[in-house]
Design an enzyme around this catalytic site. Structure first.
Site: not given
Ligand code: NCD
Length: 308
Positions: A56-57, A85, A106, A134
């Site tokens: 999703r993100t 590398k 991320r 987040h």
């Molecule tokens: C979350 C995350 O990556 O922290 N997911 C997200 O971004 N919707 C929650 C998770 O991974 O459980």
């Protein structure tokens, strides 16, 4: 001043900043509906650097950039890049900023996004750093709550599951200190919200109840925000096995809930919410998924300086 701003931790946001993002997202959602594709970010490039899995993100950031008329480059697996590398994060960022106007990152390490922001001259947006923060998820969570209830103030909100390693609940609870809410922190003993966060919430005047008993608090709640047990963050698999499957939300459990209770989840879910709950009036987690697009459009547009 939004242009050029990094989005690293929700703590860097004042209430008026949060409200501005929510308002901008609402406006962009309306414009998108009325006009179809928008052109604010024409000629701009977003780089998405995902050192950890994401559905999703990453896809909602990409969708948001396309909907704003911009384009996207990036990777979803560091193993296909020069990181393999031995290239440092610093050098990766110095490189990527030559190709793009905004970076979304991320990374499994806490503080990685902050480091990237220090290195880069272009805006950096944190899409999750280890179990730390987040912030963009939090903004879309708040957007969803506001769109559903018309307000955030006055609600009783339960945060359920992995409050120790879950970055979404760390950011969300900190953001909620700006609002007049009561928080129910519901987790196994092993996965309680870190002490420093609980203290911060109390210091800021949030009413908090900590419990491991979901059933007993369900009738109180307006929102139940469930989370996945973050298996990948446990130093020891044995510890994970002790808490695996701690909570499963079922229709039966919801019999004692308020009619108006809404269930949220950042997703992915494993077994926290039984699929039969999806069709109930309580489930809003797929509406929550949709909120990712307008909210991330707002964040991209504001940090690029192409919307106000
Ligand atoms: C979350 C995350 O990556 O922290 N997911 C997200 O971004 N919707 C929650 C998770 O991974 O459980």
């Amino acid at each position: 001043m939004w242009k050029g701003r990094d989005v690293i931790s929700i703590r860097d946001f004042k209430k008026e900043d949060i409200e501005h993002v929510l308002k901008t997202a609402e406006r962009l959602e309306r414009e998108l509906k009325d006009e179809g594709a928008l052109k604010y970010a024409g000629g701009k490039i977003l780089a998405t650097l995902f050192f950890e899995p994401s559905t999703r993100t990453r896809l909602s950031f990409e969708s948001a950039m396309h909907r704003l008329g911009g384009s996207v480059i990036g990777f979803s697996e560091a193993s296909s890049t020069s990181v393999k590398k031995g290239e440092s994060l610093r050098d990766t960022i110095k490189t990527v900023e030559q190709y793009s106007d905004v970076i979304v990152i991320r990374h499994p390490e806490e503080g990685a996004a902050r480091l990237a922001a220090e290195v880069a001259d272009i805006p950096v947006i944190n899409a999750g750093d280890g179990s730390n923060q987040h912030p963009t998820q939090t903004l879309l969570d708040l957007y969803t709550i506001k769109r559903t209830f018309g307000r955030i103030d006055g609600l009783k909100i339960g945060l359920l599951g992995d409050l120790k390693y879950g970055r979404t609940v760390h950011s969300l609870s900190e953001a909620l200190t700006h609002y007049d809410v009561e928080l129910y922190l519901i987790s196994p003993e092993l996965l309680r919200m870190p002490k420093h966060i609980v203290e911060e919430l109390r210091d800021k005047g949030v009413k908090i109840y900590e419990t491991s008993d979901l059933e007993s608090v369900i009738p109180e709640l307006d929102v139940l925000y469930a989370t996945r047990i973050q298996k990948e963050r446990f130093p020891d698999e044995q510890e994970y096995l002790k808490v695996k499957g701690s909570y499963v939300i079922t229709l039966d459990l919801l019999k004692n809930a308020k009619e108006s209770l809404k269930i949220m989840h950042p997703l992915p879910r494993v077994d926290e919410i039984h699929p039969s709950v999806d069709a109930s009036k309580h489930a809003i987690y797929f509406r929550q998924v949709f909120s990712g697009v307008p909210v991330r459009m707002a964040l991209l547009g504001l940090t690029l300086g192409v919307v106000e």
